[in-house]
Write a protein that holds these residues in place. Structure first.
Motif, PDB file in Angstrom:
ATOM      1  N   GLY A   1       7.691 -12.166 -28.938  1.00  0.00           N
ATOM      2  CA  GLY A   1       6.706 -11.141 -28.614  1.00  0.00           C
ATOM      3  C   GLY A   1       6.207 -11.302 -27.193  1.00  0.00           C
ATOM      4  O   GLY A   1       6.560 -12.255 -26.480  1.00  0.00           O
ATOM      5  N   SER A   2       5.382 -10.364 -26.774  1.00  0.00           N
ATOM      6  CA  SER A   2       4.853 -10.353 -25.405  1.00  0.00           C
ATOM      7  C   SER A   2       3.382  -9.980 -25.427  1.00  0.00           C
ATOM      8  O   SER A   2       2.914  -9.279 -26.339  1.00  0.00           O
TER       9      SER A   2
ATOM     10  N   GLN B   1      -5.821 -11.338 -29.988  1.00  0.00           N
ATOM     11  CA  GLN B   1      -5.258 -11.036 -31.301  1.00  0.00           C
ATOM     12  C   GLN B   1      -3.746 -10.827 -31.212  1.00  0.00           C
ATOM     13  O   GLN B   1      -2.998 -11.215 -32.119  1.00  0.00           O
ATOM     14  N   SER B   2      -3.286 -10.236 -30.113  1.00  0.00           N
ATOM     15  CA  SER B   2      -1.845 -10.047 -29.929  1.00  0.00           C
ATOM     16  C   SER B   2      -1.134 -11.393 -29.801  1.00  0.00           C
ATOM     17  O   SER B   2      -0.038 -11.587 -30.339  1.00  0.00           O
ATOM     18  N   LEU B   3      -1.772 -12.333 -29.088  1.00  0.00           N
ATOM     19  CA  LEU B   3      -1.192 -13.665 -28.953  1.00  0.00           C
ATOM     20  C   LEU B   3      -1.109 -14.359 -30.308  1.00  0.00           C
ATOM     21  O   LEU B   3      -0.082 -14.955 -30.655  1.00  0.00           O
TER      22      LEU B   3
ATOM     23  N   ILE C   1       1.740 -13.229 -32.578  1.00  0.00           N
ATOM     24  CA  ILE C   1       3.085 -13.704 -32.256  1.00  0.00           C
ATOM     25  C   ILE C   1       3.411 -14.976 -33.033  1.00  0.00           C
ATOM     26  O   ILE C   1       4.542 -15.189 -33.462  1.00  0.00           O
ATOM     27  N   PHE C   2       2.394 -15.824 -33.242  1.00  0.00           N
ATOM     28  CA  PHE C   2       2.614 -17.124 -33.867  1.00  0.00           C
ATOM     29  C   PHE C   2       2.225 -17.121 -35.344  1.00  0.00           C
ATOM     30  O   PHE C   2       1.822 -18.148 -35.886  1.00  0.00           O
ATOM     31  N   THR C   3       2.321 -16.001 -35.991  1.00  0.00           N
ATOM     32  CA  THR C   3       2.021 -15.920 -37.423  1.00  0.00           C
ATOM     33  C   THR C   3       3.229 -16.374 -38.228  1.00  0.00           C
ATOM     34  O   THR C   3       4.300 -15.753 -38.172  1.00  0.00           O
TER      35      THR C   3
ATOM     36  N   ASP D   1     -11.093  -5.608 -24.475  1.00  0.00           N
ATOM     37  CA  ASP D   1      -9.639  -5.599 -24.324  1.00  0.00           C
ATOM     38  C   ASP D   1      -9.071  -7.025 -24.265  1.00  0.00           C
ATOM     39  O   ASP D   1      -7.948  -7.267 -24.709  1.00  0.00           O
ATOM     40  N   PHE D   2      -9.851  -7.967 -23.754  1.00  0.00           N
ATOM     41  CA  PHE D   2      -9.383  -9.358 -23.770  1.00  0.00           C
ATOM     42  C   PHE D   2      -9.330  -9.884 -25.209  1.00  0.00           C
ATOM     43  O   PHE D   2      -8.418 -10.621 -25.564  1.00  0.00           O
TER      44      PHE D   2
END
Length: 446
Positions: A396-397, A348-350, A353-355, A342-343
Motif C-alpha cells: 500500500g501507499s 489510519q491509512s498507514l 496497510i499493516f492489518t 487530514d493527518f
C-alpha cells in the motif's frame, strides 16, 4: 491387740515424719515463690520468646528456647506475631521466586530459535544442510565468497551470472545486507519529477538511471543497524538513497557545516558527526534533507525472528507519536501541523496497510519515500527452502508526506530514536559521503 498396734506405730513413725518434712518444705517454697513474684513488682520476670529474626533454614530447637509461662498473655501474643511474620516472609519470597521463574520461562520461549533447533536436529540425523561457515553461506540463493581481508575485504554473493556485494550486519540471524538494491519507480513521482525538472523514469542502465532490465532504480546503502527492544533483537534495518541522488545528499551534508566547501576536512567531518547525533541539530539537518520535492530514500528491514505486521506497525506508530510530542514541545504546547484532521486520516491509512499478515524471519519489508514524499510499503516473503527468491509486492501507499517524514525522523533525529545503532551507522555513512568531493558517486560505504 494393743501391743502389736503400738509396735506398728513405732515402725511407721520415721516414715511419717519424713513425708511430713517434705510436704512442709514444698509448701514453704511455694509460699516463698508466690511472695517474691507478687510482693515486689520490680522483681517480676517474664519469660518471652526471642524477638530475633527467624532463619528460613530452621528455627532453634525447643530445648534451646527459654520456657515461658503458658498463662502469660503478652508472651503468647509476641510468639504468635513472630510466627506470623516468619510465614509472611516465606510466602513473599516464594511468590517472588514463582514470578521470576515464570518470567524467565516466558523470555526463554520468546527467544527460542526454532529454526536453529530444527537445523540442529536435522544435522544430528545426518541430513544435508548448508554449513554456517563463511564459505558455504548463501544469500538469495547465491553462494557467498569473501575476497581479501582487513579494510579491503569484500563479501560477494555470486550465482546465476550476478554478483551482489554484501555488507555484514553483525547478527547471525540476518548476516548480510546488499550494498545496492533495486526498487520500482513510482508513476506518481515520475510525473511530479518531470514537472519540476528532477530525474524520473529514464531508460535503464544509463548514467541518468542506473538500474536493471526491469527499469528499476538503483539505491545505495548509507548505513545500517539492529533494532532491539530491551535486549531482544527484532530486525536489521538499513537506510538507502537513490544512487543518482547521492550528489544532492553530499551537497546538503557538506553545506550544513561549511556553505562554501565542496568536501569536508577531518575537523569538519567530526563537526558533522556531532551535529547528526545532536537531538536539535540532527532534526534541522534531516528536515532540510527530507524537504519535497527532494531525494528518494528507503529503509530496508529484515526481521531476525518471526513477527507480524501488527508489531511492526506499533513500532512505526510509536515513533510517529514521539516526533509529534517533540514538535508540540517546540511550539510550547501549541497546535502543530500534525493536529489536523487530514493527518489523522493519513495515520489510519498507514495502520490499514499493516492489518494482519505475518513477517517471518529473513523476510524483507521496505519503506520507500519518493521525491514528493509518498510512502510505498513493499514486502518480500522469506525465500523458499531451495533459496529461490520470491517476488516483492506492494502492500500500500500513503500520499501524505508527513507520515514518511516522521518515520524517517524517528530513526534519524531527536533525543531518542527507534534504533541507536542504525542512526550511528547512517551517520558514519553520511560522514563518509561528505568526505568526498561533491559529484563523485561512490557506492561503497565507509
Amino acid at each position: 491387740m494393743a501391743a502389736p498396734t503400738k509396735q506398728a506405730m513405732r515402725l511407721l513413725s520415721p516414715r511419717l515424719q519424713c513425708l511430713k518434712h517434705q510436704q512442709t518444705s514444698a509448701c514453704t517454697r511455694q509460699i516463698r515463690c508466690v511472695s517474691g513474684r507478687y510482693s515486689n513488682p520490680t522483681k517480676r520476670t517474664v519469660s518471652t520468646a526471642p524477638t530475633g529474626i527467624s532463619s528460613f533454614i530452621g528455627s532453634a530447637s525447643a530445648e534451646s528456647q527459654p520456657v515461658h509461662n503458658p498463662m502469660d498473655i503478652r508472651a503468647n501474643r509476641l510468639e504468635h506475631e513472630e510466627k506470623r511474620q516468619y510465614h509472611t516472609r516465606r510466602m513473599r519470597f516464594a511468590g517472588m521466586g514463582l514470578l521470576l521463574s515464570m518470567g524467565g520461562m516466558v523470555m526463554i520461549l520468546f527467544n527460542l530459535d526454532l529454526d536453529g533447533i530444527d537445523q540442529a536436529e536435522k544435522k544430528r540425523r545426518g541430513q544435508q544442510l548448508d554449513a554456517s561457515s563463511e564459505a558455504n553461506a548463501r544469500f538469495q540463493g547465491k553462494e557467498v565468497h569473501v575476497i581479501g581481508a582487513g579494510e579491503d575485504k569484500r563479501i560477494v554473493a555470486q550465482g546465476n551470472g550476478e554478483n551482489i556485494e554484501l555488507v555484514e550486519t553483525g547478527t547471525s540471524s540476518v548476516p548480510h545486507f546488499p550494498r545496492t538494491i533495486f526498487l520500482p519507480s513510482s508513476p506518481d513521482s515520475s510525473t511530479a519529477a518531470s514537472a519540476t525538472g528532477l530525474i524520473g523514469i529514464a531508460p535503464p542502465n544509463t548514467p541518468q538511471n542506473p538500474g536493471n532490465a526491469a527499469n528499476q532504480e538503483e539505491y545505495t546503502l548509507v548505513g545500517l543497524g539492529i533494532r532491539t527492544v530491551m535486549w531482544i533483537e527484532v530486525y536489521v534495518v538499513g537506510m538507502y538513497v537513490r544512487t543518482v541522488d547521492i550528489t544532492t545528499l553530499q551537497a546538503k551534508l557538506i553545506h550544513s557545516v561549511n556553505q562554501s566547501a565542496s568536501t569536508l576536512i577531518p575537523a569538519e567531518k567530526e563537526e558533522l558527526r556531532k551535529r547528526l547525533l545532536d537531538p536539535e541539530q540532527s532534526r534541522e539537518i534531516w528536515s532540510d534533507i527530507l524537504k519535497v520535492p527532494g531525494i528518494k530514500t528507503a529503509w530496508r528491514m529484515s526481521p531476525t525472528r518471526n513477527t507480524d505486521f501488527g508489531h511492526l506497525r506499533d513500532g512505526f506508530v510509536n515513533g510517529i507519536n514521539a516526533r509529534k510530542a517533540e514538535a508540540r514541545t517546540l511550539t510550547s504546547g501549541g497546535e502543530t501541523e500534525y493536529d489536523s484532521e487530514d493527518f489523522g486520516q493519513a495515520m489510519q491509512s498507514l495502520k490499514a496497510i499493516f492489518t494482519g499478515g505475518k513477517a517471518p524471519k529473513q523476510s524483507i519489508l521496505i519503506l520507500a519515500r519518493d521525491n514528493v514524499g509518498v510512502l510505498d510499503v513493499l514486502f518480500q516473503p522469506k525465500p523458499s527452502e531451495s533459496g529461490k527468491q520470491k517476488e516483492m509486492e506492494l502492500l500500500g501507499s500513503v500520499s501524505d508526506e508527513r507520515i514518511a517524514r516522521l518515520i524517517w525522523l524517528g530513526y534519524l533525529a531527536g533525543a531518542k530514536v527507534s534504533s541507536p545503532p542504525a542512526r550511528e551507522g547512517v551517520v558514519a555513512g553520511c560522514v563518509g559521503f561528505a568526505a568526498r568531493p561533491v559529484g563523485s558517486v561512490e557506492t561503497r560505504v565507509i
